[in-house]
Design a protein around this motif. Structure first.
Motif, PDB file in Angstrom:
ATOM      1  N   GLY A 278       0.935  -0.911   0.040  1.00 51.32           N
ATOM      2  CA  GLY A 278      -0.276   0.656  -0.104  1.00 51.32           C
ATOM      3  C   GLY A 278       0.923   1.245  -0.114  1.00 51.32           C
ATOM      4  N   GLY A 279       2.057   1.625   0.260  1.00 57.70           N
ATOM      5  CA  GLY A 279       3.052   2.346   0.337  1.00 57.70           C
ATOM      6  C   GLY A 279       3.602   2.531  -1.433  1.00 57.70           C
ATOM      7  N   ARG A 280       4.379   3.480  -1.570  1.00 60.47           N
ATOM      8  CA  ARG A 280       5.075   3.886  -2.680  1.00 60.47           C
ATOM      9  C   ARG A 280       7.096   3.695  -2.639  1.00 60.47           C
ATOM     10  N   ALA A 281       6.778   3.990  -0.863  1.00 62.23           N
ATOM     11  CA  ALA A 281       8.725   3.830  -0.835  1.00 62.23           C
ATOM     12  C   ALA A 281       9.649   3.228  -1.279  1.00 62.23           C
ATOM     13  N   VAL A 282      10.444   3.325  -1.384  1.00 57.21           N
ATOM     14  CA  VAL A 282      12.216   2.176  -1.636  1.00 57.21           C
ATOM     15  C   VAL A 282      12.852   1.485  -0.263  1.00 57.21           C
ATOM     16  N   ASP A 283      13.052   0.897  -0.606  1.00 58.44           N
ATOM     17  CA  ASP A 283      13.892   0.115   0.001  1.00 58.44           C
ATOM     18  C   ASP A 283      14.862  -0.880  -0.514  1.00 58.44           C
ATOM     19  N   ALA A 284      16.145  -0.082   0.498  1.00 60.47           N
ATOM     20  CA  ALA A 284      17.233  -1.241  -0.302  1.00 60.47           C
ATOM     21  C   ALA A 284      16.987  -3.057   0.213  1.00 60.47           C
ATOM     22  N   SER A 285      16.663  -3.544   1.361  1.00 59.17           N
ATOM     23  CA  SER A 285      15.731  -4.702   1.121  1.00 59.17           C
ATOM     24  C   SER A 285      14.888  -5.228   0.210  1.00 59.17           C
ATOM     25  N   LEU A 286      14.587  -4.229  -0.686  1.00 59.97           N
ATOM     26  CA  LEU A 286      13.448  -4.777  -1.759  1.00 59.97           C
ATOM     27  C   LEU A 286      14.281  -5.737  -2.912  1.00 59.97           C
ATOM     28  N   ILE A 287      15.690  -5.545  -2.983  1.00 61.01           N
ATOM     29  CA  ILE A 287      16.840  -6.342  -3.913  1.00 61.01           C
ATOM     30  C   ILE A 287      16.753  -7.461  -2.947  1.00 61.01           C
ATOM     31  N   ALA A 288      16.439  -7.836  -1.958  1.00 60.75           N
ATOM     32  CA  ALA A 288      16.504  -9.551  -1.986  1.00 60.75           C
ATOM     33  C   ALA A 288      15.128  -9.864  -2.376  1.00 60.75           C
ATOM     34  N   CYS A 289      14.149  -9.172  -2.960  1.00 60.10           N
ATOM     35  CA  CYS A 289      12.848  -9.673  -3.439  1.00 60.10           C
ATOM     36  C   CYS A 289      13.430  -9.778  -4.801  1.00 60.10           C
ATOM     37  N   LEU A 290      14.425 -10.013  -5.119  1.00 62.08           N
ATOM     38  CA  LEU A 290      15.038 -10.066  -6.366  1.00 62.08           C
ATOM     39  C   LEU A 290      15.312 -11.470  -6.370  1.00 62.08           C
ATOM     40  N   THR A 291      16.517 -10.941  -5.580  1.00 61.01           N
ATOM     41  CA  THR A 291      18.084 -12.023  -5.243  1.00 61.01           C
ATOM     42  C   THR A 291      18.620 -11.801  -3.615  1.00 61.01           C
ATOM     43  N   PRO A 292      18.133 -13.226  -3.393  1.00 62.83           N
ATOM     44  CA  PRO A 292      18.109 -14.637  -3.672  1.00 62.83           C
ATOM     45  C   PRO A 292      16.820 -15.068  -3.425  1.00 62.83           C
ATOM     46  N   PHE A 293      15.560 -14.627  -3.158  1.00 62.86           N
ATOM     47  CA  PHE A 293      14.394 -14.320  -2.441  1.00 62.86           C
ATOM     48  C   PHE A 293      13.874 -15.700  -4.209  1.00 62.86           C
ATOM     49  N   ALA A 294      13.920 -13.937  -4.772  1.00 63.68           N
ATOM     50  CA  ALA A 294      13.473 -14.721  -6.479  1.00 63.68           C
ATOM     51  C   ALA A 294      11.706 -14.291  -5.900  1.00 63.68           C
ATOM     52  N   LEU A 295      11.272 -13.770  -5.290  1.00 58.92           N
ATOM     53  CA  LEU A 295       9.907 -13.738  -5.523  1.00 58.92           C
ATOM     54  C   LEU A 295       9.777 -13.450  -6.657  1.00 58.92           C
ATOM     55  N   VAL A 296      10.879 -11.513  -7.296  1.00 58.84           N
ATOM     56  CA  VAL A 296       9.852 -12.270  -8.538  1.00 58.84           C
ATOM     57  C   VAL A 296      11.195 -12.392  -9.445  1.00 58.84           C
ATOM     58  N   PRO A 297      10.656 -13.031 -10.725  1.00 57.17           N
ATOM     59  CA  PRO A 297      12.246 -13.005 -11.812  1.00 57.17           C
ATOM     60  C   PRO A 297      12.926 -12.185 -12.061  1.00 57.17           C
ATOM     61  N   ALA A 298      14.287 -11.970 -11.745  1.00 61.06           N
ATOM     62  CA  ALA A 298      15.671 -11.716 -11.085  1.00 61.06           C
ATOM     63  C   ALA A 298      15.432 -10.971 -12.804  1.00 61.06           C
ATOM     64  N   GLU A 299      15.116 -10.879 -13.815  1.00 58.30           N
ATOM     65  CA  GLU A 299      15.600 -10.147 -15.281  1.00 58.30           C
ATOM     66  C   GLU A 299      13.443 -10.148 -15.110  1.00 58.30           C
ATOM     67  N   GLY A 300      12.993 -10.504 -14.736  1.00 58.29           N
ATOM     68  CA  GLY A 300      11.646  -9.311 -15.419  1.00 58.29           C
ATOM     69  C   GLY A 300      10.839  -7.893 -15.206  1.00 58.29           C
ATOM     70  N   ASP A 301      10.680  -7.674 -15.621  1.00 52.02           N
ATOM     71  CA  ASP A 301       9.620  -6.197 -15.757  1.00 52.02           C
ATOM     72  C   ASP A 301      10.122  -5.983 -14.064  1.00 52.02           C
ATOM     73  N   ILE A 302       9.071  -6.467 -13.626  1.00 51.92           N
ATOM     74  CA  ILE A 302       8.844  -5.843 -11.765  1.00 51.92           C
ATOM     75  C   ILE A 302      10.533  -5.954 -11.410  1.00 51.92           C
ATOM     76  N   ALA A 303      11.369  -6.902 -11.476  1.00 53.72           N
ATOM     77  CA  ALA A 303      12.756  -6.517 -11.365  1.00 53.72           C
ATOM     78  C   ALA A 303      13.629  -5.798 -11.141  1.00 53.72           C
TER      79      ALA A 303
END
Length: 397
Positions: free
Chosen positions: A234-259
């Motif tokens: 529900g927010g809009r802010a960016v946080d460095a911990s979001l990198i982990a959503c890409l690598t290593p936790f792969a919540l989204v594909p590492a090379e997809g649009d959202i990533a």
């Protein structure tokens, strides 16, 4: 920030010191303290410890990693009754105070930390997901039998599957009123890891899979703004911990649009060599964190941007002191310098050596195939498989 890159000798020195710091800091119990030299960090966090164990598992110190997993398993199974009480209370619709949930940090002997002399921000779920994730990585990498941790894995899955959608403190032990995207990514990765371990009965596996789907659905609905993942739902802010959503936790594909949009948002707002936690950070003035620079480098390496990944490794090494110790953060580019002195007066100088910082250096070094020798003499690393097979809906493949 220094204006020259580290040479190979500096990289090798920090690599060797990282091994030394982590192995010397590990308690006889198997626990890793966050920082033995910093009073409020003389405890073991499952979050820090999971990344530290991952680094040890990667660099030939499998026994050290296994000892941490044994310690975590003992900590969790010792709280079986507490977990059962929490589940029953939730099923009965009772209001559960934050203080009733499992702690985020423990004494090195596995007992609850004493909170009588100092307040701590104790209800956090990310570390429990991270532990499940790193157990799976370790078992896969070393082809070890995970059944020694089965009871703790099952208890942790039951706990996370019931409480995953509760607001709780984030990686930085802030904003307990929010549901944090990086926390959900850690839980998702942990539950997926537990499924792959094959330790769950049919019913719990089904529940686990359902929760994974629910996490992806809620992030899709509420955790994306302007095409990128957000600090909390529900927010809009960016946080460095979001990198982990890409690598290593792969919540989204590492090379997809959202990533790609998330990476761009991080790069444009809080990354410029080093990486800040988030734009409004005032902790010790809001400096750059070596562990986050290494996390960004890890992602660069995963998507094939090896030159950028090497630059991150060099930057991290350049933040080491004369002994090779890496701190929690550095003050060269403070976002809010007016706050630095008050934290020094409260808790003393910035924590150093921080075991998590050293662990992330080792992980990035391993990802690049650097083993303490000249980079050109190191073999290319074996690619690591993606840790998810369920990308967010609408994500490009």
């Amino acid at each position: 920030m220094r204006d020259r890159p580290s040479d190979t000798g500096v990289l090798a020195k920090v690599y060797a010191r990282s091994l030394e710091v982590i192995l010397a800091g590990q308690a006889a119990s198997g626990a890793y303290p966050a920082c033995p030299a910093y009073p409020v960090y003389r405890y073991s966090w499952l979050r820090d410890g999971s990344f530290i164990a991952e680094s040890m598992s990667r660099v030939g110190q499998a026994d050290s990693a296994a000892a941490f997993h044994d310690w975590c398993a003992a900590v969790i199974t010792a709280r079986e009754d507490r977990i059962g009480s929490l589940l029953r209370a939730a099923d009965a619709g009772e209001t559960i105070p934050r203080s009733a949930f499992l702690p985020t940090r423990y004494r090195l002997d596995g007992t609850d930390a004493d909170t009588s002399d100092e307040q701590w921000w104790d209800f956090q779920l990310d570390g429990y997901g991270m532990w499940l994730w790193t157990v799976g990585e370790h078992a896969r990498r070393h082809q070890s039998d995970p059944r020694r941790w089965q009871k703790a894995v099952v208890l942790t899955v039951r706990y996370l599957a019931r409480f995953w959608d509760r607001p709780c403190y984030d990686w930085w032990e802030e904003h307990p009123e929010e549901r944090h995207t990086s926390t959900l990514a850690a839980i998702h990765a942990g539950l997926r890891s537990a499924l792959r371990l094959g330790l769950l009965d049919t019913e719990l596996a089904r529940t686990c899979s359902t929760v994974c789907d629910q996490i992806q659905q809620v992030v899709q609905r509420e955790g994306i703004a302007e095409g990128h993942l957000t600090k909390w739902l529900g927010g809009r802010a960016v946080d460095a911990s979001l990198i982990a959503c890409l690598t290593p936790f792969a919540l989204v594909p590492a090379e997809g649009d959202i990533a790609e949009s998330t990476l761009r948002a991080v790069e444009e707002t809080i990354a410029h060599g080093g990486v800040h936690r988030y734009a409004a950070d005032t902790f010790y003035g809001g400096g750059e964190w070596p562990l986050l620079a290494a996390l960004l480098g890890w992602h660069y390496a995963r998507i094939g941007s090896r030159e950028k990944a090497w630059r991150q490794l060099h930057w991290v090494a350049d933040q080491a002191d004369a002994r090779g110790d890496l701190p929690e953060q550095v003050p060269d580019h403070l976002l809010h310098p007016e706050y630095r002195l008050q934290w020094i007066q409260k808790w003393g100088p910035v924590a150093s050596p921080l075991l998590w910082s050293h662990a992330m250096f080792l992980i990035l070094a391993d990802e690049l195939g650097f083993t303490g020798e000249a980079p050109g003499s190191s073999p290319e690393p074996t690619p690591h498989p993606s840790t998810t097979d369920t990308p967010l809906r609408g994500e490009s493949q």
